[in-house]
Design a protein around this motif. Sequence first.
Motif, PDB file in Angstrom:
ATOM      1  N   LEU A  30      -4.491   1.327   4.674  1.00  0.00           N
ATOM      2  CA  LEU A  30      -4.225   2.907   4.252  1.00  0.00           C
ATOM      3  C   LEU A  30      -5.719   3.342   4.022  1.00  0.00           C
ATOM      4  O   LEU A  30      -5.618   4.685   3.720  1.00  0.00           O
ATOM      5  N   GLY A  31      -6.746   2.715   3.579  1.00  0.00           N
ATOM      6  CA  GLY A  31      -7.828   3.236   3.037  1.00  0.00           C
ATOM      7  C   GLY A  31      -7.822   3.490   1.595  1.00  0.00           C
ATOM      8  O   GLY A  31      -7.298   2.471   0.915  1.00  0.00           O
ATOM      9  N   TYR A  32      -8.684   4.257   1.289  1.00  0.00           N
ATOM     10  CA  TYR A  32      -8.833   4.610  -0.169  1.00  0.00           C
ATOM     11  C   TYR A  32      -7.403   4.942  -0.980  1.00  0.00           C
ATOM     12  O   TYR A  32      -6.517   5.749  -0.387  1.00  0.00           O
ATOM     13  N   ALA A  33      -7.151   4.240  -2.132  1.00  0.00           N
ATOM     14  CA  ALA A  33      -5.872   4.829  -2.850  1.00  0.00           C
ATOM     15  C   ALA A  33      -5.964   4.610  -4.108  1.00  0.00           C
ATOM     16  O   ALA A  33      -6.872   3.944  -4.609  1.00  0.00           O
ATOM     17  N   ALA A  34      -4.938   5.370  -4.920  1.00  0.00           N
ATOM     18  CA  ALA A  34      -4.959   5.104  -6.398  1.00  0.00           C
ATOM     19  C   ALA A  34      -3.723   4.146  -6.635  1.00  0.00           C
ATOM     20  O   ALA A  34      -2.762   4.191  -6.134  1.00  0.00           O
ATOM     21  N   ILE A  35      -4.081   2.882  -7.243  1.00  0.00           N
ATOM     22  CA  ILE A  35      -3.167   1.744  -7.370  1.00  0.00           C
ATOM     23  C   ILE A  35      -2.484   1.611  -8.779  1.00  0.00           C
ATOM     24  O   ILE A  35      -3.688   1.763  -9.750  1.00  0.00           O
ATOM     25  N   LYS A  36      -1.471   1.408  -9.023  1.00  0.00           N
ATOM     26  CA  LYS A  36      -0.869   1.053 -10.351  1.00  0.00           C
ATOM     27  C   LYS A  36      -0.178  -0.033 -10.152  1.00  0.00           C
ATOM     28  O   LYS A  36       0.781  -0.433  -9.361  1.00  0.00           O
ATOM     29  N   GLU A  37      -0.263  -1.231 -11.027  1.00  0.00           N
ATOM     30  CA  GLU A  37       0.276  -2.329 -10.924  1.00  0.00           C
ATOM     31  C   GLU A  37       0.669  -2.900 -12.559  1.00  0.00           C
ATOM     32  O   GLU A  37      -0.214  -3.018 -13.337  1.00  0.00           O
ATOM     33  N   THR A  38       2.096  -2.711 -12.784  1.00  0.00           N
ATOM     34  CA  THR A  38       2.581  -3.311 -13.986  1.00  0.00           C
ATOM     35  C   THR A  38       3.789  -4.245 -13.574  1.00  0.00           C
ATOM     36  O   THR A  38       4.099  -4.467 -12.320  1.00  0.00           O
ATOM     37  N   GLU A  39       4.236  -4.818 -14.718  1.00  0.00           N
ATOM     38  CA  GLU A  39       5.517  -5.714 -14.363  1.00  0.00           C
ATOM     39  C   GLU A  39       6.839  -5.099 -13.764  1.00  0.00           C
ATOM     40  O   GLU A  39       7.402  -5.700 -12.930  1.00  0.00           O
ATOM     41  N   GLU A  40       6.914  -3.920 -14.132  1.00  0.00           N
ATOM     42  CA  GLU A  40       8.070  -3.254 -13.664  1.00  0.00           C
ATOM     43  C   GLU A  40       7.783  -2.499 -12.035  1.00  0.00           C
ATOM     44  O   GLU A  40       8.795  -2.112 -11.441  1.00  0.00           O
ATOM     45  N   VAL A  41       6.719  -1.752 -11.931  1.00  0.00           N
ATOM     46  CA  VAL A  41       6.165  -0.843 -10.933  1.00  0.00           C
ATOM     47  C   VAL A  41       5.011  -1.337 -10.173  1.00  0.00           C
ATOM     48  O   VAL A  41       3.922  -1.601 -10.972  1.00  0.00           O
ATOM     49  N   LYS A  42       5.081  -1.210  -9.175  1.00  0.00           N
ATOM     50  CA  LYS A  42       3.832  -1.473  -8.173  1.00  0.00           C
ATOM     51  C   LYS A  42       3.782   0.062  -7.409  1.00  0.00           C
ATOM     52  O   LYS A  42       4.664   0.275  -6.781  1.00  0.00           O
ATOM     53  N   ALA A  43       2.481   0.640  -7.334  1.00  0.00           N
ATOM     54  CA  ALA A  43       2.529   2.008  -6.883  1.00  0.00           C
ATOM     55  C   ALA A  43       1.069   2.220  -6.101  1.00  0.00           C
ATOM     56  O   ALA A  43       0.288   1.668  -6.768  1.00  0.00           O
ATOM     57  N   ALA A  44       1.097   2.681  -4.939  1.00  0.00           N
ATOM     58  CA  ALA A  44      -0.077   3.033  -4.353  1.00  0.00           C
ATOM     59  C   ALA A  44       0.224   4.598  -3.888  1.00  0.00           C
ATOM     60  O   ALA A  44       1.104   5.035  -3.327  1.00  0.00           O
ATOM     61  N   VAL A  45      -0.909   5.538  -4.153  1.00  0.00           N
ATOM     62  CA  VAL A  45      -0.894   6.765  -3.745  1.00  0.00           C
ATOM     63  C   VAL A  45      -2.162   6.983  -2.865  1.00  0.00           C
ATOM     64  O   VAL A  45      -3.092   6.342  -3.133  1.00  0.00           O
ATOM     65  N   PHE A  46      -1.796   7.673  -1.516  1.00  0.00           N
ATOM     66  CA  PHE A  46      -2.755   7.440  -0.592  1.00  0.00           C
ATOM     67  C   PHE A  46      -2.708   8.809   0.165  1.00  0.00           C
ATOM     68  O   PHE A  46      -1.523   9.353   0.167  1.00  0.00           O
ATOM     69  N   CYS A  47      -3.702   9.065   1.087  1.00  0.00           N
ATOM     70  CA  CYS A  47      -3.492  10.126   2.021  1.00  0.00           C
ATOM     71  C   CYS A  47      -3.313   9.937   3.367  1.00  0.00           C
ATOM     72  O   CYS A  47      -3.858   8.578   3.811  1.00  0.00           O
ATOM     73  N   VAL A  48      -2.412  10.630   4.161  1.00  0.00           N
ATOM     74  CA  VAL A  48      -2.283  10.533   5.570  1.00  0.00           C
ATOM     75  C   VAL A  48      -2.266  11.669   6.250  1.00  0.00           C
ATOM     76  O   VAL A  48      -2.013  12.752   5.725  1.00  0.00           O
ATOM     77  N   LYS A  49      -2.524  11.550   7.554  1.00  0.00           N
ATOM     78  CA  LYS A  49      -2.605  12.861   8.516  1.00  0.00           C
ATOM     79  C   LYS A  49      -1.243  13.235   8.472  1.00  0.00           C
ATOM     80  O   LYS A  49      -0.210  12.446   9.012  1.00  0.00           O
ATOM     81  N   ASN A  50      -0.829  14.566   8.270  1.00  0.00           N
ATOM     82  CA  ASN A  50       0.456  14.997   8.622  1.00  0.00           C
ATOM     83  C   ASN A  50       0.282  15.683  10.112  1.00  0.00           C
ATOM     84  O   ASN A  50       0.097  16.853  10.281  1.00  0.00           O
ATOM     85  N   TYR A  51       1.137  15.069  10.875  1.00  0.00           N
ATOM     86  CA  TYR A  51       1.124  15.385  12.547  1.00  0.00           C
ATOM     87  C   TYR A  51       2.122  16.374  12.547  1.00  0.00           C
ATOM     88  O   TYR A  51       2.343  16.924  13.722  1.00  0.00           O
ATOM     89  N   ARG A  52       2.936  16.663  11.758  1.00  0.00           N
ATOM     90  CA  ARG A  52       4.115  17.498  11.982  1.00  0.00           C
ATOM     91  C   ARG A  52       3.628  18.896  11.872  1.00  0.00           C
ATOM     92  O   ARG A  52       4.025  19.879  12.229  1.00  0.00           O
ATOM     93  N   SER A  53       2.266  19.084  10.993  1.00  0.00           N
ATOM     94  CA  SER A  53       1.950  20.431  10.953  1.00  0.00           C
ATOM     95  C   SER A  53       0.782  20.816  12.062  1.00  0.00           C
ATOM     96  O   SER A  53       0.204  21.784  11.896  1.00  0.00           O
ATOM     97  N   ILE A  54       0.642  20.096  12.999  1.00  0.00           N
ATOM     98  CA  ILE A  54      -0.405  20.403  13.993  1.00  0.00           C
ATOM     99  C   ILE A  54       0.617  21.228  15.252  1.00  0.00           C
ATOM    100  O   ILE A  54       1.757  20.969  15.424  1.00  0.00           O
TER     101      ILE A  54
END
Length: 77
Positions: free
Chosen positions: A53-77
């Motif tokens: 995925l490349g660069y990401a903002a990552i959060k890891e706790t006992e209850e939640v694992k989350a990754a926030v990342f950027c992707v190309k939106n091909y629907r808008s092309i």
Amino acid sequence: MYVLVIAMLVMGESGVTAEPNLIEEYNSLEDCRQELILISKLPNFRLGSIDMLGYAAIKETEEVKAAVFCVKNYRSI
């Protein structure tokens, strides 16, 4: 156009649930990455890199694992 996506794994009593969600749309990858930097400054988040995925903002706790990342939106092309 690029989309900021959050993918979360929530561990609860009923098992694990995965919920990817589109958060925001940006005109450029640079704008999207700037938002990742801001998110990584929130409590329990860190800026990191995920191989597929490349660069990401990552959060890891006992209850939640989350990754926030950027992707190309091909629907808008």
